[in-house]
Write a protein that holds these residues in place. Structure first.
Motif, PDB file in Angstrom:
ATOM      1  N   GLY B  39      86.249  61.117  38.767  1.00  0.00           N
ATOM      2  CA  GLY B  39      86.527  62.240  39.148  1.00  0.00           C
ATOM      3  C   GLY B  39      86.116  62.619  40.452  1.00  0.00           C
ATOM      4  O   GLY B  39      86.965  62.753  41.412  1.00  0.00           O
ATOM      5  N   PHE B  40      84.939  62.810  40.763  1.00  0.00           N
ATOM      6  CA  PHE B  40      84.183  62.927  41.981  1.00  0.00           C
ATOM      7  C   PHE B  40      84.113  61.815  42.899  1.00  0.00           C
ATOM      8  O   PHE B  40      84.197  61.847  44.001  1.00  0.00           O
ATOM      9  CB  PHE B  40      82.758  63.529  42.036  1.00  0.00           C
ATOM     10  CG  PHE B  40      81.875  62.548  41.363  1.00  0.00           C
ATOM     11  CD1 PHE B  40      81.665  62.000  40.172  1.00  0.00           C
ATOM     12  CD2 PHE B  40      81.189  61.530  42.447  1.00  0.00           C
ATOM     13  CE1 PHE B  40      80.786  61.308  39.689  1.00  0.00           C
ATOM     14  CE2 PHE B  40      80.300  60.459  41.891  1.00  0.00           C
ATOM     15  CZ  PHE B  40      80.098  60.287  40.228  1.00  0.00           C
ATOM     16  N   LYS B  41      84.586  60.661  42.225  1.00  0.00           N
ATOM     17  CA  LYS B  41      84.750  59.299  42.690  1.00  0.00           C
ATOM     18  C   LYS B  41      85.515  58.569  42.110  1.00  0.00           C
ATOM     19  O   LYS B  41      85.683  58.641  40.947  1.00  0.00           O
ATOM     20  CB  LYS B  41      83.396  58.646  42.844  1.00  0.00           C
ATOM     21  CG  LYS B  41      82.970  57.355  43.282  1.00  0.00           C
ATOM     22  CD  LYS B  41      81.797  56.925  43.528  1.00  0.00           C
ATOM     23  CE  LYS B  41      81.658  55.685  44.070  1.00  0.00           C
ATOM     24  NZ  LYS B  41      80.435  55.154  45.166  1.00  0.00           N
ATOM     25  N   ILE B 250      72.034  55.096  45.881  1.00  0.00           N
ATOM     26  CA  ILE B 250      73.017  55.909  45.263  1.00  0.00           C
ATOM     27  C   ILE B 250      72.528  57.153  44.583  1.00  0.00           C
ATOM     28  O   ILE B 250      73.207  58.394  44.548  1.00  0.00           O
ATOM     29  CB  ILE B 250      73.353  55.145  43.761  1.00  0.00           C
ATOM     30  CG1 ILE B 250      74.033  53.563  44.103  1.00  0.00           C
ATOM     31  CG2 ILE B 250      74.321  55.794  42.931  1.00  0.00           C
ATOM     32  CD1 ILE B 250      74.000  52.786  43.141  1.00  0.00           C
ATOM     33  N   ARG B 251      70.958  57.271  44.305  1.00  0.00           N
ATOM     34  CA  ARG B 251      70.421  58.434  43.927  1.00  0.00           C
ATOM     35  C   ARG B 251      70.571  59.615  44.865  1.00  0.00           C
ATOM     36  O   ARG B 251      70.722  60.794  44.587  1.00  0.00           O
ATOM     37  CB  ARG B 251      68.911  58.239  43.608  1.00  0.00           C
ATOM     38  CG  ARG B 251      68.820  57.957  42.029  1.00  0.00           C
ATOM     39  CD  ARG B 251      67.163  57.786  41.608  1.00  0.00           C
ATOM     40  NE  ARG B 251      67.166  56.564  40.595  1.00  0.00           N
ATOM     41  CZ  ARG B 251      66.346  55.447  40.972  1.00  0.00           C
ATOM     42  NH1 ARG B 251      65.988  55.077  41.872  1.00  0.00           N
ATOM     43  NH2 ARG B 251      66.412  54.670  39.753  1.00  0.00           N
ATOM     44  N   LYS B 252      70.345  59.114  46.177  1.00  0.00           N
ATOM     45  CA  LYS B 252      70.657  60.113  47.401  1.00  0.00           C
ATOM     46  C   LYS B 252      72.012  60.589  47.380  1.00  0.00           C
ATOM     47  O   LYS B 252      72.011  61.759  47.525  1.00  0.00           O
ATOM     48  CB  LYS B 252      70.417  59.415  48.706  1.00  0.00           C
ATOM     49  CG  LYS B 252      69.460  59.636  49.397  1.00  0.00           C
ATOM     50  CD  LYS B 252      69.135  59.099  50.957  1.00  0.00           C
ATOM     51  CE  LYS B 252      67.839  58.262  51.260  1.00  0.00           C
ATOM     52  NZ  LYS B 252      67.725  57.703  52.271  1.00  0.00           N
ATOM     53  N   LYS B 253      72.899  59.907  46.996  1.00  0.00           N
ATOM     54  CA  LYS B 253      74.456  60.233  47.220  1.00  0.00           C
ATOM     55  C   LYS B 253      74.637  61.157  45.860  1.00  0.00           C
ATOM     56  O   LYS B 253      75.252  62.324  46.159  1.00  0.00           O
ATOM     57  CB  LYS B 253      75.358  59.034  46.948  1.00  0.00           C
ATOM     58  CG  LYS B 253      75.617  58.518  48.408  1.00  0.00           C
ATOM     59  CD  LYS B 253      76.228  59.554  49.115  1.00  0.00           C
ATOM     60  CE  LYS B 253      76.542  58.860  50.634  1.00  0.00           C
ATOM     61  NZ  LYS B 253      77.165  59.844  51.737  1.00  0.00           N
ATOM     62  N   TYR B 254      74.024  60.762  44.824  1.00  0.00           N
ATOM     63  CA  TYR B 254      74.160  61.599  43.569  1.00  0.00           C
ATOM     64  C   TYR B 254      73.555  63.206  43.934  1.00  0.00           C
ATOM     65  O   TYR B 254      74.314  64.196  43.370  1.00  0.00           O
ATOM     66  CB  TYR B 254      73.666  61.212  42.500  1.00  0.00           C
ATOM     67  CG  TYR B 254      74.519  60.198  41.553  1.00  0.00           C
ATOM     68  CD1 TYR B 254      75.522  59.306  42.258  1.00  0.00           C
ATOM     69  CD2 TYR B 254      74.336  60.103  40.242  1.00  0.00           C
ATOM     70  CE1 TYR B 254      76.269  58.550  41.520  1.00  0.00           C
ATOM     71  CE2 TYR B 254      75.222  59.261  39.398  1.00  0.00           C
ATOM     72  CZ  TYR B 254      76.107  58.433  40.083  1.00  0.00           C
ATOM     73  OH  TYR B 254      77.017  57.712  39.278  1.00  0.00           O
TER      74      TYR B 254
END
Lengths: 405, 405
Positions: B39-41, B250-254
């Protein structure tokens, strides 16, 4: 003997042959061809370079039409992003607008920006038409600015012409630096059916040689008279002489192939369209005895223009039928770039196998047609592409002369 | 925010961008891409250059597939007429043969002559397989003759490879003068997923810049370890370190996008296929504590080959569902040349949104997908074509080195 079957059986050779042709020729952006299928013979009788009727193509084919459009425009110029579409100026036919709407939809789905600009001097402000299908179509007045044309707030390097320019190239289109697809010289003011069919004949001779068939099986014999006057008896002499010559050639072929039908001819304005100024005859003497109504009909084409040139074409019976009443039918095939999109049957319940179906009362039946080697209708795509090659030769000549200008 | 909607809204810019890319790059003859849609990605997780599964495409799309094949092969060499198709050698999967039969059908309908030659040394005489669909498929032994290969009474200048060469290039295929599509160097013996995704990243950065989006929304972060050994604890250190690094990115992006899910990683053999040697983890420490079965699973890929290189890929949740039981689904998209054919959902009723669906028990649901600007699924075709551009870069490198040989 059925020519469709012969062509289908030669599919591999035919496809290889077409691939070689496209190394040297570029197709016009789009076209539609009227075919006639007599079983023993299958031939085009008219090739339109400003096709309408896109609304009669089956909607499920959209991905195919879109892919063809993307490939065709990329081949012309991959930088094209915005397209200015110029339709016919007569604004009374909602079905024509449905066709323009489908054409616009194909371009939009292919990722182009599209606006519609009208050549009509009567259109002074933008106008939204609501069509029978519920679609809305915005048409705007064309604006000339130096050597480009546009509609308000829309500049485009590419013009898609869906107006056959029967009345000539209007001043607003003269000496424009934008790409015009197809070039204005292919409009009916300058284009001659007899030239198209002369190219078609050359193409068919090459093709027939390669595949090993008699070219007559896929082409109508024709001749032309460059200076006719249907209102004046002397103006018909050329037609009568050449019609007699043509008929005797056809009779020979009918004998050779034991065709059990009566040959006939179609006399048409060499620049005609819309099925106007078309007449079927089986005896050239009929030309001597035209009544007032017939003379009138043959004298005027679209835009009220006088007919001065005529083409006489071998008539091709159409033994296909379609529709709820099994009406006489002729296939109409569409192309975009070098690709065959499919088509439909033009049917007419009140017409016979030798008559012109492109006349009031005609209807359309979707053709379960796919341009596949093993399709029953494969031959339609072959004949349409041969006519397309003929048009590509017309295009090449025009482009060469444009470069030399 | 939904990335599919963003891409659909930018359709015109996107299509113009792709047209420009294809001026410089040539696509591999065919491919399939596994996508995951959170969805978001929306991102590809695998690109296959020897696609099977053609039998899962909707049959009504045949004219589109055929048109794409004609355009793609003409672009490579318009003289190609006969094609020798080399399938996988394992002969026990009837569904794979159904795919080969559909691929053959596309080529036949496009007007090519096709024969199928097997690399299997066990095949000494021609063999006709009758498939579950009722189709018959003739497979013949390959014959090497000087620097060409053929099957009996069939010479061809073009070989279509549908064998991923996981076990390397067999001697019979070495130093052949015929065109091989795609080149043997793109087989899994030499090709690395990490290289593909490194090209994919470059492509996405260019694309994202042009369209004005964050490239992360369309690509999985990844890293790789060139020298792993799942049977040996020291062999895992590289993986654990890099997995930790990846997870914190990835955590940063989340956090930036307020994604309310737990990030996860996919560890795969860098040359793996068939969904073998794939593992999902959400804590790198899991790599330290693999049990015997897990170690075994990660150590061996198709053909019994040892895994020595691994890729660690950002996991992409798939929030799509399809099929009668609304199973977790991932789109698989097919291309021929530069054209998107469509695709299907791979579904698996026993798997969750973070799991590998390419495993026994998977099923396929036709995707009502059309590569049209206004299609709800337009974004799938965009992402597939970005992966296709990445493969085209791989192809360009191989072709350059072939010329220098």
């Amino acid at each position: 003997m059925n020519i469709s079957q012969i062509l289908q059986d030669s599919c591999i050779d035919i496809e290889a042959w077409f691939r070689r042709q496209w190394r040297e020729l570029h197709p016009p952006i789009y076209s539609s061809m009227d075919l006639r299928n007599a079983g023993f013979k299958l031939a085009p009788v008219d090739t339109n370079l400003f096709p309408a009727g896109f609304n009669n193509l089956k909607p499920e084919g959209m991905p195919l039409y879109v892919q063809a459009m993307q490939a065709a425009i990329t081949e012309i110029d991959p930088e094209i992003v915005r397209i200015l579409l110029i339709p016919e100026s007569h604004t009374r036919n909602p079905f024509y607008f449905e066709s323009v709407a489908v054409l616009k939809e194909i371009l939009l789905q292919a990722g182009f920006e599209v606006r519609i600009g009208s050549l009509s001097p009567d259109l002074t402000d933008k106008q939204t038409h609501t069509l029978p299908s519920g679609r809305k179509l915005l048409i705007e007045p064309l604006i000339r600015n130096g050597d480009t044309i546009s509609v308000k707030n829309f500049s485009s390097c590419c013009i898609l012409l869906n107006n056959d320019l029967s009345s000539g190239v209007p001043p607003i289109l003269e000496n424009i630096k934008q790409i015009i697809l197809p070039p204005v010289q292919l409009g009916w003011m300058t284009r001659l059916k007899s030239e198209h069919f002369s190219h078609y004949q050359s193409v068919c001779e090459l093709f027939a040689e390669a595949i090993g068939i008699d070219p007559w099986l896929i082409m109508p014999y024709f001749d032309q008279c460059p200076d006719v006057d249907f209102q004046n008896p002397e103006g018909q002499e050329c037609l009568i002489t050449r019609a007699n010559g043509l008929l005797s050639l056809i009779r020979k072929k009918y004998k050779e192939y034991k065709v059990p039908h009566k040959p006939f001819l179609v006399v048409k304005a060499d620049q005609g369209t819309y099925g106007m100024a078309v007449m079927m005859i089986d005896d050239p003497e009929q030309l001597r005895n035209l009544n007032r109504k017939q003379k009138q009909k043959m004298s005027v084409i679209k835009g009220g223009k006088q007919v001065t040139k005529a083409i006489i074409q071998e008539g091709v019976h159409t033994f296909e039928t379609a529709g709820p009443q099994q009406s006489v039918a002729e296939p109409v095939i569409y192309t975009i770039g070098r690709y065959v999109l499919g088509g439909f049957y033009r049917i007419h319940k009140d017409r016979g196998v030798t008559e012109n179906l492109n006349s009031p009362g005609m209807d359309f039946v979707p053709l379960p047609f796919e341009n596949l080697c093993h399709s029953r209708f494969y031959a339609y795509g072959v004949i349409a592409r041969l006519a397309l090659l003929a048009s590509s030769r017309e295009l090449a000549i025009v482009q060469k002369s444009n470069i030399h200008d």
